[in-house]
Design an enzyme around this catalytic site. Structure first.
Site, PDB file in Angstrom:
ATOM      1  N   ASN A 158       0.848  -1.195   0.000  1.00 12.48           N
ATOM      2  CA  ASN A 158       0.000   0.000   0.000  1.00 12.48           C
ATOM      3  C   ASN A 158       0.880   1.240   0.000  1.00 12.48           C
ATOM      4  OD1 ASN A 158      -2.890   0.920   0.281  1.00 12.48           O
ATOM      5  ND2 ASN A 158      -1.948   2.123   1.894  1.00 12.48           N
ATOM      6  N   GLU A 159       0.682   2.065  -0.993  1.00 11.94           N
ATOM      7  CA  GLU A 159       1.358   3.373  -1.042  1.00 11.94           C
ATOM      8  C   GLU A 159       2.820   3.310  -0.614  1.00 11.94           C
ATOM      9  OE1 GLU A 159      -1.150   6.199   1.048  1.00 11.94           O
ATOM     10  OE2 GLU A 159      -2.479   6.362  -0.688  1.00 11.94           O
ATOM     11  N   CYS A 166      19.309   2.215   7.544  1.00 15.64           N
ATOM     12  CA  CYS A 166      20.000   1.170   8.310  1.00 15.64           C
ATOM     13  C   CYS A 166      21.270   0.740   7.576  1.00 15.64           C
ATOM     14  CB  CYS A 166      19.066  -0.014   8.541  1.00 15.64           C
ATOM     15  SG  CYS A 166      18.823  -1.020   7.068  1.00 15.64           S
ATOM     16  N   GLU A 319      -8.459   4.400  -4.598  1.00 11.64           N
ATOM     17  CA  GLU A 319      -9.059   4.967  -3.386  1.00 11.64           C
ATOM     18  C   GLU A 319      -9.557   6.375  -3.692  1.00 11.64           C
ATOM     19  OE1 GLU A 319      -6.546   5.172   0.068  1.00 11.64           O
ATOM     20  OE2 GLU A 319      -5.710   3.197  -0.294  1.00 11.64           O
TER      21      GLU A 319
HETATM   22  C1  GAL Z   1      -4.537   6.545   1.933  1.00 14.10           C
HETATM   23  C2  GAL Z   1      -4.234   5.162   2.471  1.00 14.10           C
HETATM   24  C3  GAL Z   1      -5.477   4.538   3.124  1.00 14.10           C
HETATM   25  C4  GAL Z   1      -6.130   5.528   4.036  1.00 14.10           C
HETATM   26  C5  GAL Z   1      -6.438   6.795   3.286  1.00 14.10           C
HETATM   27  C6  GAL Z   1      -7.137   7.845   4.113  1.00 14.10           C
HETATM   28  O1  GAL Z   1      -3.385   7.258   1.681  1.00 14.10           O
HETATM   29  O2  GAL Z   1      -3.792   4.300   1.458  1.00 14.10           O
HETATM   30  O3  GAL Z   1      -5.094   3.371   3.816  1.00 14.10           O
HETATM   31  O4  GAL Z   1      -5.306   5.788   5.130  1.00 14.10           O
HETATM   32  O5  GAL Z   1      -5.236   7.360   2.814  1.00 14.10           O
HETATM   33  O6  GAL Z   1      -7.440   8.981   3.343  1.00 14.10           O
END
Ligand code: GAL
Length: 692
Positions: A158-159, A166, A319
């Site tokens: 994710n993102e 390290c 999203e």
């Molecule tokens: C995105 C992320 C999601 C959620 C969302 C909230 O950047 O991938 O998991 O946190 O933001 O706006």
């Protein structure tokens, strides 16, 4: 138009609609929500859910003990209810036991401090232990679900973003440098100009990543570190993909991109590893500090980057918020229509899915007040749910849009590495470099007129475009100047601006006179650049010329002082010691022409300029009409179909004159002609009637 690209997954027959679904948060204490979710998903017209994104602790509660039964139930249940699964690999956040047992999976910051367990998106990019744990997990996921008819796509992690300092990452960085500089410290010292402040390296082991504790002013180092972090993330992504492809080669892979105003990674390079690209869109609507049309153009610009990553292949809107987020400083409610319009905007620019974050609001933790399709009081009787459901109905009628694209004759170069290098410069202005916004300013005149634009990086091919615009192309990497020159000689039109052609791949300044490799094609030499204080301006006057431009505009922020070397001046500065110097030039070169805009302007100059150029080049518009402010039109099509998406981003009604064209409303099937009334925050989708 381009030929149809087909669906991103063979199973897909229409535009998918859904969101991030986290049943792992509910399964233990509220198991009854699962059936309720299935019921609500049908009501909302949802047919896809992204599952398991942060579910590692639920999938492997202790090392080696995998508990996939709940996931079976979710994926089966979704499938039985007509909902596809986009299955995530859970590497975006790891369980606490792993961090405790294998601290090397945690990142070390630039001050050398290793993080404690917590948060997300913060694993070491190099750790063999983490890579191995991820491989184990991904292998099991792929083996278990490879033949599940409901699983149509891998959502890898994710993102991805960020960096780790390290010892493992440092060693990997030094190896990366050895390869880049052919094991030659001489090459590296030259590229980084290390004699400056006595930074000459005599061993690769002496090199550390940039840090406030050490070096942060060696620009070559900074740039290579960003490249390395991006490459190492791509390497991590490839390692994640390998078992998925080995076991389930028929399931395509993606990973979700995010902040395009900054480019956390070189998304252009990363896109090559993905079957389909997707991104997470969080607009800032209804802010009185700027017009809705400005935000709409910014969003459209980013959608167009996503469509351009793979030569026009549709992307996924992975999203988006159906209402206010928890992280924007002011959680203003989306006005009626806005959520659906923002979703349809993505489709208009090439998205083949509309997905939200999040399906159901969590009860606790930091995202409990982030909009979800389903609220804490889980009913379908909310405004937000109703709007999502209504959009779902519309999307069902747009199956023909799948795989169609835009056919842009204009390309804007918005380059990740240029962004990084430009952002690092000291001078000529510490503030307001605004690379992203500058590119959007060059884009907006086309958005206003419904003219399609691709957004590409500087190394992308430019054949097939009529007009290429490269605002603030500070870094001109090897081959780019030559390519753009050939484009112009072959009949293309190129526009570039102040603060272009300054530095090479290594961020070393060109010694051939600015704009470096573009000097010949632009027919100018930029001797100096003046930085203006906020509020200062210098009038720029256009003489009547072949573009039809005239009148006076105010230059601000940065003003280049250029000499003509074959180009002709279209406009000149009117004040200060450089009054009379060219402010806009054109150079005829071969069959084409190259424009140089030597200063920044904010008062309609770009709008006038591109209007004139669009007319001269006869750039195709989605609709042959003048669109009211805040209304745009975008075309998606293939060899057989065309869909014109009309969108009104303003809170007031607008009318659009279709002139003599005849359309069918793709959503109602009714004929449309004459004047179309656009309600506030609304869209119409028009199919041209055959023969039109
Ligand atoms: C995105 C992320 C999601 C959620 C969302 C909230 O950047 O991938 O998991 O946190 O933001 O706006």
């Amino acid at each position: 138009m381009k030929p149809n690209f087909g669906p991103f997954s063979p199973a897909v027959e229409g535009i998918l609609h859904g969101g991030d679904y986290n049943p792992d948060q509910w399964m233990k204490f509220y198991p009854e929500t699962l059936e309720e979710d299935f019921r609500l998903m049908k009501l909302a017209g949802c047919n896809v859910m992204s599952v398991g994104i942060f579910a590692w602790a639920a999938l492997e509660p202790e090392e080696g003990r995998y508990t996939f039964e709940w996931l079976d139930k979710v994926i089966d249940g979704l499938w039985q209810n007509g909902v596809y699964t986009i299955l995530a690999t859970p590497s975006g956040a790891r369980p606490a036991w792993m961090a405790k047992k294998y601290p090397e999976v945690l990142r070390v910051d630039e001050m050398g401090v290793r993080a404690l367990f917590g948060e997300r998106h913060n694993h070491c990019l190099t750790s063999p232990v983490y890579r191995d744990r991820v491989k184990q997990m991904n292998t099991r996921l792929a083996s278990r679900y490879r033949n599940h008819p409901g699983v149509i796509l891998w959502h890898v992690s994710n993102e991805y973003s960020g960096e780790c300092h390290c010892e493992l990452c440092k060693a990997a960085f030094r190896d990366w440098l050895r390869e880049r500089y052919h094991d030659s410290l001489d090459e590296l010292n030259k590229a980084w100009w290390t004699a400056f402040w006595s930074h000459t390296f005599t061993s690769f082991e002496e090199i550390n990543p940039p840090s406030r504790r050490g070096d942060s002013n060696l620009h070559g180092l900074n740039l290579d570190w960003r490249r390395f972090c991006s490459d190492q993330t791509i390497d991590f992504l490839k390692a994640e993909i390998a078992p998925l492809k080995e076991i389930a080669p028929q399931i395509p892979v993606t990973t979700n991109y995010m902040d395009f105003t900054q480019f956390p990674l070189d998304y252009y390079k990363m896109a090559k590893e993905l079957d389909v690209v997707c991104w997470d869109n969080y607009p800032w609507w209804h802010n009185p500090a700027y017009g809705q049309d400005e935000e709409a153009a910014r969003r459209a610009f980013i959608h167009d980057i996503n469509r351009s990553f793979k030569g026009g292949k549709p992307f996924l809107l992975m999203e988006s918020a159906p209402g206010p987020t928890n992280w924007q400083p002011v959680a203003k409610l989306l006005r009626p229509g806005m959520s659906a319009l923002a979703s349809m905007q993505a489709v208009a620019h090439g998205a083949d899915t509309v997905q939200y974050f999040q399906w159901r609001k969590s009860l606790g933790s930091s995202e409990k007040f982030h909009a979800g399709v389903v609220d804490h009081y889980a009913t379908e009787r909310t405004r937000m749910f109703g709007e999502v459901a209504a959009l779902g109905e519309d999307l069902k009628k747009l199956a023909g849009v799948i795989g169609t694209s835009a056919d842009a004759k204009v390309a804007i170069i918005y380059d990740a590495q240029n962004h990084w290098a430009l952002g690092d410069t000291k001078g000529p202005r510490a503030e307001h470099r605004d690379y992203f916004q500058t590119c959007v300013n060059h884009y907006k005149p086309f958005w206003d007129r419904g003219i399609a634009v691709d957004v590409i990086d500087s190394e992308a091919p430019v054949e097939g475009y009529d007009l290429v615009i490269a605002p603030m192309l500070y870094q001109v990497r090897k081959g780019v100047g030559e390519k753009l020159s050939r484009f112009v000689e072959g009949g293309g039109t190129l526009v570039t601006t102040y603060w272009s052609g300054i530095a090479d791949d290594s961020d070393l300044c060109f010694t051939t006179g600015r704009p470096g490799p573009l000097r010949r094609v632009m027919g100018i030499w930029s001797e100096e650049i003046d930085a203006l204080y906020d509020g200062e301006t210098n009038p720029v006057l256009f003489a009547q010329n072949n573009l039809g431009m005239k009148g006076s505009f105010a230059a601000d922020t940065l003003c280049d002082l250029v000499h003509l070397e074959g180009a002709e001046a279209l406009a000149t500065y009117q004040e200060d010691f450089y009054a009379g110097y060219p402010a806009v030039t054109v150079n005829r070169c071969g069959q084409g022409q190259a424009f140089y805009i030597a200063c920044r302007t904010h008062d309609g100059m770009l709008d006038n300029f591109y209007q004139a150029l669009a007319k001269q080049l006869k750039l195709p518009k989605a609709l042959d009409t003048n669109l009211p402010k805040g209304v745009t039109a975008s075309l998606r099509g293939d060899e057989e179909h065309a869909y014109c998406f009309l969108q009104n981003f303003e809170g007031k009604e607008h009318r659009v004159n279709l002139k003599n064209a005849q359309y069918t409303d793709a959503l109602t099937g009714e004929p449309v002609s004459g004047t179309v009334v656009m309600r506030p925050y609304s869209y119409r989708i028009l199919e041209p009637v055959e023969g039109e």
